[in-house]
Design a protein around this motif. Structure first.
Motif: not given
Length: 296
Positions: A163-179
């Protein structure tokens, strides 16, 4: 002769009661101060707190594993770390490959299911042993209890890490996509035909390249791929819309029991995170204080 030995023992241990009382007070004071500091750190600098906690959650068990020769745990830890490191590497690349969000959520959703099932089986094994049902299968109580506790720990430990790794990856991907932006406005305007989680078209023609699957509309009227929003909420621990940050009604959204992020289960994972990541550090600080003060 007995009374002489008894007197010698009392003389040897004279004053230890006061010393033990001091050690208990030091332990309680350290636990209280450490808890206050950790709470303040988490509230003021959540990003650094989560990163340090995740690192300790990942590394601390490795020390005890090598020291106590728990080779089975070490093998599973290495396999999990290798795949998770690859997935995390893919999630933090810029520009983000179109297939990466789906890869990330698939991996962490798989670990979520396995860890949840493992924890349930471990809990059932412990309860069966406490009620003596292991005797029906001619299994020794100590063997049954070791089996249950081991599975319970595996499920909870890897559940927390996932859950912790997934949360970190979700933040990175979402900020990279830009939405999505953790604080402030998104860098891109969300079109009705684009999923804010993966950045791909929601509705595509048969002749076009894209993901064809079911969609889900949140109460804020933003539409996402069903798999993406499940991954965002269940795996990434997000309870807000990936674009406008409106609160998501998870109970209405997910009907299956395993999909609902239960409050008690989340609190249990938080407690385990504190126990594994910070409790050894606190105990080490207490031992250091006792050593400096000459307490044994």
């Amino acid at each position: 002769m007995y009374w002489v030995e008894h007197a010698r023992m009392h003389a040897k241990h004279r004053g230890h009661e006061a010393m033990h009382a001091e050690m208990v007070l030091i332990l309680i004071a350290t636990l209280v101060v450490a808890q206050l500091l950790l709470v303040q750190w988490k509230q003021r600098h959540p990003r650094s707190y989560n990163m340090v906690t995740l690192f300790q959650m990942w590394v601390v068990p490795l020390y005890f594993t090598v020291k106590l020769h728990w080779w089975r745990f070490l093998v599973i830890w290495i396999l999990f770390s290798a795949v998770t490191a690859f997935v995390t590497f893919r999630a933090t690349r810029k520009p983000l490959v179109q297939t990466t969000p789906r890869l990330v959520y698939k991996w962490f959703l798989l670990i979520y299911k396995i860890s949840y099932a493992t924890g349930i089986v471990g809990y059932m094994a412990v309860m069966f042993t406490l009620f003596g049902l292991n005797l029906l299968f001619k299994i020794k109580p100590e063997d049954a209890m070791d089996f249950g506790i081991s599975l319970l720990f595996y499920g909870l430990y890897y559940g927390v890490l996932e859950r912790d790794f997934a949360e970190m990856c979700a933040d990175y991907m979402a900020s990279t996509i830009g939405f999505y932006s953790e604080s402030g406005m998104p860098t891109k305007h969300l079109s009705d035909s684009v999923c804010a989680v993966c950045g791909q078209q929601i509705f595509v023609d048969v002749s076009e390249e894209g993901i064809i699957e079911n969609t889900y509309r949140l109460s804020c009227n933003h539409v996402f791929h069903e798999f993406c929003i499940r991954g965002w909420c269940i795996v990434g621990k997000k309870q807000t819309c990936p674009y406008c940050k409106e609160k998501v009604d998870l109970k209405r959204m997910f009907s299956n029991p395993w999909e609902r992020p239960h409050v008690m289960y989340g609190q249990l994972l938080d407690w385990l995170r504190y126990l594994v990541a910070w409790q050894p550090v606190i105990i080490g600080v207490v031992q250091g204080i006792n050593y400096i003060l000459g307490l044994e």
